[in-house]
Design an enzyme around this catalytic site. Sequence first.
Site, short mmCIF file in Angstrom:
data_model
loop_
_atom_site.label_atom_id
_atom_site.label_comp_id
_atom_site.label_asym_id
_atom_site.label_seq_id
_atom_site.Cartn_x
_atom_site.Cartn_y
_atom_site.Cartn_z
N ASP A 116 0.86 -1.19 0.00
CA ASP A 116 0.00 0.00 0.00
C ASP A 116 0.90 1.24 0.00
O ASP A 116 1.36 1.68 -1.05
CB ASP A 116 -0.89 -0.10 1.25
CG ASP A 116 -2.00 0.93 1.30
OD1 ASP A 116 -1.87 1.99 0.66
OD2 ASP A 116 -3.00 0.68 1.98
N LYS A 145 -1.23 -1.13 -4.54
CA LYS A 145 -1.97 0.12 -4.71
C LYS A 145 -1.01 1.20 -5.17
O LYS A 145 -0.43 1.92 -4.32
CB LYS A 145 -2.60 0.54 -3.38
CG LYS A 145 -3.81 -0.27 -2.94
CD LYS A 145 -4.38 0.32 -1.65
CE LYS A 145 -5.49 -0.51 -1.08
NZ LYS A 145 -5.87 -0.09 0.28
N PHE A 166 -10.20 0.23 0.48
CA PHE A 166 -9.91 -0.73 1.55
C PHE A 166 -10.42 -2.11 1.13
O PHE A 166 -11.57 -2.25 0.71
CB PHE A 166 -10.55 -0.31 2.86
CG PHE A 166 -10.19 -1.20 4.00
CD1 PHE A 166 -8.96 -1.07 4.63
CD2 PHE A 166 -11.05 -2.21 4.41
CE1 PHE A 166 -8.60 -1.92 5.67
CE2 PHE A 166 -10.70 -3.06 5.45
CZ PHE A 166 -9.47 -2.90 6.08
N ARG A 179 -10.54 -12.69 7.15
CA ARG A 179 -9.35 -13.28 6.52
C ARG A 179 -9.69 -14.56 5.76
O ARG A 179 -9.01 -14.94 4.81
CB ARG A 179 -8.27 -13.59 7.57
CG ARG A 179 -7.66 -12.37 8.23
CD ARG A 179 -6.40 -12.76 8.99
NE ARG A 179 -5.95 -11.73 9.92
CZ ARG A 179 -5.15 -10.72 9.61
NH1 ARG A 179 -4.70 -10.59 8.39
NH2 ARG A 179 -4.79 -9.84 10.53
C1 PRP Z 1 -0.74 -5.03 5.85
C2 PRP Z 1 -0.15 -5.90 4.75
C3 PRP Z 1 1.25 -5.37 4.61
C4 PRP Z 1 1.11 -3.91 4.99
C5 PRP Z 1 1.11 -3.06 3.76
O1 PRP Z 1 -0.43 -5.57 7.09
O2 PRP Z 1 -0.15 -7.25 5.10
O3 PRP Z 1 2.16 -6.01 5.46
O4 PRP Z 1 -0.12 -3.77 5.68
O5 PRP Z 1 0.93 -1.70 4.08
P1 PRP Z 1 1.99 -0.58 3.71
O6 PRP Z 1 2.48 -0.86 2.30
O7 PRP Z 1 1.18 0.69 3.80
O8 PRP Z 1 3.09 -0.61 4.71
P2 PRP Z 1 -1.23 -5.20 8.42
O9 PRP Z 1 -0.57 -4.12 9.17
O10 PRP Z 1 -2.67 -5.00 8.06
O11 PRP Z 1 -1.07 -6.53 9.28
P3 PRP Z 1 -1.69 -7.97 8.99
O12 PRP Z 1 -1.01 -8.48 7.73
O13 PRP Z 1 -1.34 -8.76 10.17
O14 PRP Z 1 -3.16 -7.80 8.78
#
Ligand code: PRP
Length: 189
Positions: A116, A145, A166, A179
Site C-alpha cells: 500500500d 496500490k 480498503f 481473513r
Molecule cells: C498489511 C499488509 C502489509 C502492509 C502493507 O499488514 O499485510 O504487510 O499492511 O501496508 P503498507 O504498504 O502501507 O506498509 P497489516 O498491518 O494490516 O497486518 P496484517 O497483515 O497482520 O493484517
Amino acid sequence: MSIFQHPATPDIITLRERQFRLFLTPAQINEAILRLGREISDAYEEPPVLVVVLNGAFIFAADLVRTLHFPVQLHFTQLSSYHDEMTSSGTIRQTLPLSQTRLQGRHVLVVEDIVDSGLTLDWLHEHLKTAHRARSIRTACLLFKPTHFKGLFAPDFIGFEVPPRFVVGYGMDYANEGRELPGVYALAE
Ligand code: PRP
C-alpha cells in the site's frame, strides 16, 4: 492450486456493520497466482528463500508456493502497520522476528498480501539488508496500490494493481475479521 472447493462467494458481505462488495473472485485470484508462479520461477537461477509477512500473506503464500518450480524454503515474520485501522499507520512493528542465520548471502523473495504505502516493505528491505545480509531482495504481492505507494522499493511480482480502496478477504482483514473469505472484497462506497 487450492485443494479445497471454494464455498459460494456472495456479492456483498457485512463486517462490523460495513458493507463490502466482491472485487476479485477466487478464479481470478487463482489465475493470477499461476501467472506469478511462472514469472517467479523463470526469474531465478538460484532458488530464493521466501520470507512471508504475517498475518495477511498466509493464504497467498500457501497458494503461491504450490505453483513454484523450485524447492521452497520458507521463513515467517510478523509485521503490523494497520493496527486495526483502515489506513496504514506508517509505524511498523515486528512482532515475530526472523532467525538470524539462514538468510545471509541468499536471494530473498518477500511475500506480501498487499503493498500500500510501501512503508512495511521499506522497513523489511532495510532489516533484511542490514540485520540479515541478504544477497538480493525482491517482493511478490497479490495486490499493489500504486496511487498510495510512496516507498523506495516497488514490488517486483504483482498479482493485481488495485485502486486505493480498503480491501478484505483472502488473508486480509478488517479488525481481524474476514481473513477466511476466499475472494477479495472492497469496501462499498
Ligand atoms: C498489511 C499488509 C502489509 C502492509 C502493507 O499488514 O499485510 O504487510 O499492511 O501496508 P503498507 O504498504 O502501507 O506498509 P497489516 O498491518 O494490516 O497486518 P496484517 O497483515 O497482520 O493484517
